[in-house]
Design a protein around this motif. Structure first.
Motif, short mmCIF file in Angstrom:
data_model
loop_
_atom_site.label_atom_id
_atom_site.label_comp_id
_atom_site.label_asym_id
_atom_site.label_seq_id
_atom_site.Cartn_x
_atom_site.Cartn_y
_atom_site.Cartn_z
N GLY A 1 36.52 49.15 49.87
CA GLY A 1 35.33 48.38 49.36
C GLY A 1 35.07 48.15 48.35
N SER A 2 35.60 49.07 47.75
CA SER A 2 35.45 49.33 46.65
C SER A 2 35.35 47.73 45.09
N PRO A 3 33.78 47.93 44.71
CA PRO A 3 33.61 46.67 43.93
C PRO A 3 34.34 46.25 43.02
N ARG A 4 35.08 47.35 42.44
CA ARG A 4 35.62 47.39 41.09
C ARG A 4 37.37 46.73 41.37
N ARG A 5 37.25 47.79 41.93
CA ARG A 5 39.02 46.91 42.24
C ARG A 5 39.46 45.41 42.94
N ILE A 6 37.68 44.70 43.87
CA ILE A 6 37.37 43.46 44.22
C ILE A 6 37.63 42.84 43.06
N GLU A 7 36.48 43.34 42.20
CA GLU A 7 36.38 42.45 40.25
C GLU A 7 38.48 42.21 39.38
N LEU A 8 38.42 43.49 39.60
CA LEU A 8 39.99 43.45 39.20
C LEU A 8 40.30 42.41 39.45
N LEU A 9 40.76 42.15 41.03
CA LEU A 9 41.26 41.36 41.47
C LEU A 9 41.20 39.85 41.24
N TRP B 1 27.34 57.86 37.74
CA TRP B 1 28.74 58.68 37.84
C TRP B 1 28.69 58.15 39.00
N ARG B 2 27.72 58.47 39.97
CA ARG B 2 28.25 58.44 41.24
C ARG B 2 29.61 57.83 42.10
N GLY B 3 29.58 58.65 42.64
CA GLY B 3 30.91 57.82 43.55
C GLY B 3 31.30 57.92 42.89
N LYS B 4 32.01 57.97 41.98
CA LYS B 4 33.37 57.96 40.96
C LYS B 4 34.26 58.88 41.35
N TYR C 1 32.56 59.24 36.71
CA TYR C 1 32.75 58.57 35.05
C TYR C 1 33.16 57.41 35.64
N GLY C 2 33.34 56.47 35.10
CA GLY C 2 33.26 54.71 35.43
C GLY C 2 33.75 54.77 33.68
N ILE C 3 34.76 54.23 33.48
CA ILE C 3 34.94 54.29 31.39
C ILE C 3 34.81 52.62 31.77
N GLN C 4 34.21 51.55 32.55
CA GLN C 4 34.14 50.34 32.26
C GLN C 4 32.66 49.90 32.54
N GLY C 5 31.27 51.48 32.42
CA GLY C 5 29.84 51.33 31.84
C GLY C 5 29.87 52.14 31.08
N LEU C 6 28.73 52.56 30.57
CA LEU C 6 28.49 53.59 29.68
C LEU C 6 29.01 54.33 29.31
N ALA C 7 30.06 55.39 30.28
CA ALA C 7 31.26 56.31 29.73
C ALA C 7 31.66 55.86 28.33
N GLY C 8 32.31 54.73 28.61
CA GLY C 8 33.78 54.11 27.89
C GLY C 8 33.14 54.11 26.58
N TYR D 1 43.83 50.71 30.88
CA TYR D 1 43.02 50.57 30.65
C TYR D 1 42.34 50.01 32.72
N THR D 2 43.06 49.53 32.77
CA THR D 2 42.40 48.67 34.38
C THR D 2 43.04 50.21 35.31
N ASN D 3 43.77 50.85 34.95
CA ASN D 3 44.41 51.99 36.21
C ASN D 3 42.51 52.77 35.98
N VAL D 4 42.09 52.68 34.84
CA VAL D 4 41.28 54.38 34.56
C VAL D 4 40.20 53.75 35.35
N VAL D 5 39.86 52.07 35.26
CA VAL D 5 38.75 51.57 36.59
C VAL D 5 38.97 51.67 37.73
N GLY D 6 40.36 51.73 38.46
CA GLY D 6 40.37 51.31 39.61
C GLY D 6 41.73 51.18 40.57
N LEU D 7 42.55 50.12 39.72
CA LEU D 7 43.37 48.96 39.84
C LEU D 7 44.17 48.78 38.98
N PRO D 8 45.76 49.49 38.12
CA PRO D 8 45.94 48.70 37.51
C PRO D 8 47.10 47.62 37.69
N LEU D 9 46.22 46.46 37.11
CA LEU D 9 46.64 45.05 36.97
C LEU D 9 47.91 44.45 37.01
#
Length: 208
Positions: A12-20, A152-155, A159-166, A176-184
């Motif tokens: 249900g990860s929004p990040r994985r949905i967005e990457l797809l 940071w919550r739930g990550k 941290y989430g590299i696609q946000g401030l922690a970048g 890079y997409t691997n670090v976000v959560g799904l290597p395209l």
């Protein structure tokens, strides 16, 4: 001839949905798997990522079979952040996130994502992707401000590299997409190799 193929994302990860969606792929259904993600005794981070991605896919497969929907491609992934063999948690409490970020500060860590695909015929394929990430040495102000942001919550690793922690990343070797959560690259490779028409939407001009 119909080219309709059903794809179920076992997340249900929004990040994985967005990457797809970035790859022009829209899952037909989300089937998040509720699993105990506690590492086994002395389990290597690589092994944990592979084990959990497979377990998520297989749990979704069981659920879809009960629903009479066994004719789908099932895609699952799990991302693990580690310093050496030490596996960092998916931070839910501010103290967990703080401990993770203090450990990552000024150091290189590794991000592993296991990707698992089960085809409509029941064939199972897996890939494991590794990326090395080096953080700058975080100041007290940076640490406190990032914790206050709540990103940071739930990550994994806090941290989430696609946000401030970048802004913390000094160097990255790998996907890079691997670090976000799904290597395209690897995910699309798995899907196309097993007959999923990833590029159909591109050709049809339906990609947003």
């Amino acid at each position: 001839m119909s080219v309709f193929q059903k794809l179920v994302l076992a997340s249900g990860s929004p990040r994985r949905i967005e990457l797809l969606q970035q790859a022009g792929i829209e899952p037909d259904r989300l089937f998040p798997a509720d699993l105990d993600e506690t590492p086994l005794r002395a389990e290597h981070p690589r092994s944990l990522a592979k084990r959990l991605s497979r377990a998520k896919a297989e749990k979704a497969q069981e659920g879809l079979a009960r629903d009479g929907e066994g004719d789908a491609f099932i895609l699952a992934a799990d991302t693990v952040v580690a310093v050496g063999r030490r596996i960092l948690p998916k931070a839910e409490l501010v103290d967990e996130a703080s401990n993770c970020l203090r450990l990552l500060s000024g150091r290189t860590h590794r991000v592993y994502t296991g990707v698992c695909l089960i085809t409509p015929s029941g064939k199972l394929r897996q890939r494991l992707v590794e990326t090395r990430v080096r953080f700058k040495r975080l100041s007290r102000e940076e640490l406190e401000s990032y914790l206050a942001s709540g990103e940071w919550r739930g990550k994994a690793g806090g941290y989430g590299i696609q946000g401030l922690a970048g802004t913390f990343v000094v160097k990255m070797v790998g996907s890079y997409t691997n670090v976000v959560g799904l290597p395209l690259y690897e995910t699309v490779g798995l899907l196309t190799a097993d007959g999923y028409k990833v590029h159909f939407n591109w050709l049809a001009g339906t990609r947003a």
